[in-house]
Write a protein that holds these residues in place. Sequence first.
Motif, PDB file in Angstrom:
ATOM      1  N   MET A 131      58.520 -58.761 -73.431  1.00 21.28           N
ATOM      2  CA  MET A 131      58.563 -59.869 -72.745  1.00 21.28           C
ATOM      3  C   MET A 131      59.883 -60.454 -72.649  1.00 21.28           C
ATOM      4  N   MET A 132      60.221 -60.851 -71.477  1.00 20.50           N
ATOM      5  CA  MET A 132      61.664 -61.682 -71.469  1.00 20.50           C
ATOM      6  C   MET A 132      61.540 -62.994 -71.079  1.00 20.50           C
ATOM      7  N   LEU A 133      61.961 -63.735 -71.980  1.00 22.06           N
ATOM      8  CA  LEU A 133      61.844 -65.206 -71.690  1.00 22.06           C
ATOM      9  C   LEU A 133      63.201 -65.837 -71.450  1.00 22.06           C
ATOM     10  N   PRO A 134      63.351 -67.005 -70.954  1.00 24.74           N
ATOM     11  CA  PRO A 134      64.296 -67.701 -70.467  1.00 24.74           C
ATOM     12  C   PRO A 134      64.881 -67.995 -72.059  1.00 24.74           C
ATOM     13  N   ASN A 135      66.125 -68.090 -72.210  1.00 28.28           N
ATOM     14  CA  ASN A 135      66.885 -68.503 -73.394  1.00 28.28           C
ATOM     15  C   ASN A 135      66.462 -69.789 -73.807  1.00 28.28           C
ATOM     16  N   GLN A 136      66.435 -70.922 -73.052  1.00 28.39           N
ATOM     17  CA  GLN A 136      65.752 -72.096 -73.426  1.00 28.39           C
ATOM     18  C   GLN A 136      64.566 -72.006 -74.317  1.00 28.39           C
ATOM     19  N   ILE A 137      63.550 -71.358 -73.706  1.00 25.18           N
ATOM     20  CA  ILE A 137      62.140 -71.081 -74.141  1.00 25.18           C
ATOM     21  C   ILE A 137      62.108 -70.495 -75.402  1.00 25.18           C
ATOM     22  N   LYS A 138      63.091 -69.207 -75.498  1.00 25.06           N
ATOM     23  CA  LYS A 138      63.027 -68.481 -76.771  1.00 25.06           C
ATOM     24  C   LYS A 138      63.466 -69.271 -77.731  1.00 25.06           C
ATOM     25  N   GLU A 139      64.709 -69.982 -77.431  1.00 23.75           N
ATOM     26  CA  GLU A 139      65.106 -70.857 -78.799  1.00 23.75           C
ATOM     27  C   GLU A 139      64.256 -71.818 -79.189  1.00 23.75           C
ATOM     28  N   LYS A 140      63.364 -72.502 -78.340  1.00 24.01           N
ATOM     29  CA  LYS A 140      62.571 -73.395 -78.708  1.00 24.01           C
ATOM     30  C   LYS A 140      61.416 -72.810 -79.628  1.00 24.01           C
ATOM     31  N   ALA A 141      60.884 -71.701 -79.022  1.00 23.50           N
ATOM     32  CA  ALA A 141      59.790 -70.806 -79.719  1.00 23.50           C
ATOM     33  C   ALA A 141      60.174 -70.215 -81.029  1.00 23.50           C
ATOM     34  N   ARG A 142      61.559 -69.841 -81.187  1.00 30.18           N
ATOM     35  CA  ARG A 142      61.933 -69.504 -82.421  1.00 30.18           C
ATOM     36  C   ARG A 142      61.778 -70.459 -83.724  1.00 30.18           C
ATOM     37  N   ASN A 143      61.613 -71.515 -83.202  1.00 29.74           N
ATOM     38  CA  ASN A 143      61.771 -72.696 -84.263  1.00 29.74           C
ATOM     39  C   ASN A 143      60.212 -73.226 -84.734  1.00 29.74           C
ATOM     40  N   ILE A 144      59.360 -72.941 -83.910  1.00 27.73           N
ATOM     41  CA  ILE A 144      57.976 -73.258 -83.964  1.00 27.73           C
ATOM     42  C   ILE A 144      57.537 -72.735 -85.473  1.00 27.73           C
ATOM     43  N   SER A 145      56.904 -73.682 -85.878  1.00 30.88           N
ATOM     44  CA  SER A 145      55.979 -73.559 -87.634  1.00 30.88           C
ATOM     45  C   SER A 145      54.684 -73.564 -87.256  1.00 30.88           C
ATOM     46  N   LEU A 146      54.328 -74.369 -86.161  1.00 33.75           N
ATOM     47  CA  LEU A 146      52.762 -75.080 -86.040  1.00 33.75           C
ATOM     48  C   LEU A 146      52.496 -74.851 -84.481  1.00 33.75           C
ATOM     49  N   MET A 147      51.491 -74.010 -84.076  1.00 34.92           N
ATOM     50  CA  MET A 147      51.058 -73.907 -82.992  1.00 34.92           C
ATOM     51  C   MET A 147      49.477 -74.578 -82.822  1.00 34.92           C
ATOM     52  N   ILE A 148      49.525 -75.841 -81.847  1.00 34.61           N
ATOM     53  CA  ILE A 148      48.171 -76.404 -81.795  1.00 34.61           C
ATOM     54  C   ILE A 148      47.624 -76.233 -80.538  1.00 34.61           C
ATOM     55  N   PHE A 149      46.241 -75.614 -80.411  1.00 29.85           N
ATOM     56  CA  PHE A 149      45.807 -75.500 -79.188  1.00 29.85           C
ATOM     57  C   PHE A 149      44.560 -76.380 -78.971  1.00 29.85           C
ATOM     58  N   ASP A 150      44.697 -76.900 -77.638  1.00 36.27           N
ATOM     59  CA  ASP A 150      43.199 -77.573 -77.433  1.00 36.27           C
ATOM     60  C   ASP A 150      42.297 -76.645 -77.137  1.00 36.27           C
ATOM     61  N   VAL A 151      40.949 -76.914 -76.869  1.00 39.79           N
ATOM     62  CA  VAL A 151      40.012 -75.925 -76.529  1.00 39.79           C
ATOM     63  C   VAL A 151      39.523 -75.614 -75.154  1.00 39.79           C
ATOM     64  N   ASP A 152      38.678 -76.525 -74.817  1.00 32.61           N
ATOM     65  CA  ASP A 152      38.186 -76.523 -73.289  1.00 32.61           C
ATOM     66  C   ASP A 152      39.222 -76.697 -72.356  1.00 32.61           C
ATOM     67  N   GLY A 153      39.352 -75.356 -71.590  1.00 32.44           N
ATOM     68  CA  GLY A 153      40.397 -75.249 -70.625  1.00 32.44           C
ATOM     69  C   GLY A 153      41.642 -74.687 -71.214  1.00 32.44           C
ATOM     70  N   VAL A 154      41.565 -74.276 -72.412  1.00 33.20           N
ATOM     71  CA  VAL A 154      42.557 -73.455 -73.016  1.00 33.20           C
ATOM     72  C   VAL A 154      42.157 -72.215 -73.701  1.00 33.20           C
ATOM     73  N   LEU A 155      41.230 -72.411 -74.676  1.00 27.39           N
ATOM     74  CA  LEU A 155      40.808 -71.028 -75.376  1.00 27.39           C
ATOM     75  C   LEU A 155      39.359 -71.073 -74.700  1.00 27.39           C
ATOM     76  N   THR A 156      38.861 -71.731 -73.657  1.00 27.16           N
ATOM     77  CA  THR A 156      37.898 -71.515 -72.931  1.00 27.16           C
ATOM     78  C   THR A 156      38.172 -71.509 -71.273  1.00 27.16           C
ATOM     79  N   ASP A 157      37.331 -71.251 -70.541  1.00 27.46           N
ATOM     80  CA  ASP A 157      37.785 -71.617 -68.941  1.00 27.46           C
ATOM     81  C   ASP A 157      37.536 -73.081 -68.522  1.00 27.46           C
ATOM     82  N   GLY A 158      36.955 -73.913 -69.621  1.00 24.77           N
ATOM     83  CA  GLY A 158      36.609 -75.297 -69.365  1.00 24.77           C
ATOM     84  C   GLY A 158      35.134 -75.608 -68.774  1.00 24.77           C
ATOM     85  N   THR A 159      34.257 -74.537 -68.549  1.00 22.18           N
ATOM     86  CA  THR A 159      33.136 -74.238 -68.181  1.00 22.18           C
ATOM     87  C   THR A 159      32.009 -74.753 -69.222  1.00 22.18           C
TER      88      THR A 159
END
Length: 184
Positions: free
Chosen positions: A1-29
């Motif tokens: 997976m090729m990422l732009p350098n700015q996204i890759k740099e930000k992603a490298r520093n992440i220690s916590l990933m937060i998800f919303d549910v409806d519309g993210v982990l589900t299709d929102g239906t």
Amino acid sequence: MMLPNQIKEKARNISLMIFDVDGVLTDGTLVYGANGEELKHFNVKDGVGIKLLQTYGIHVAIISAKESAPLRKRITDLGIKHAYLACKDKLVALNELKSKLGLEDEHIAYCGDDVIDLKVMKQIGLAMAPNDAYEMVKKHSDYVTHAMGGKGVAREVADVLLSSRMDLERAYIKAMLPEFEDKK
């Protein structure tokens, strides 16, 4: 997976990933059974991504405006330790999580799909949205997934975070081990 350098740099520093549910982990239906019980469809690929994040030491949290028995079951099945359900102010939940885990904003990523998510997305280090998120939300996102809500968004997000740290084939070796399927 090729990422732009700015996204890759930000992603490298992440220690916590937060998800919303409806519309993210589900299709929102919203689906209701004959007795009014809420039913939800979750993507198994997302579960692998979430478990991989946790395997590599990235905390995973859920912040959702809704609460349901299927969601509580999914959280338990995936071993997610931080969940804020029926949350009316997601920024309050974010600040509580930051305090509990001792993290700064730049170490936090959030994936949301609608305007209720914007306060959090504007504050944290890496804002992400599904491809079918509300346009205003996509405009305020650092990364928009190729996947639509409920169709592998969390797996793609996990790939973004993990590929910023290591080769994905190496990362996925742990998912091939029998103990990977054990509940946390």
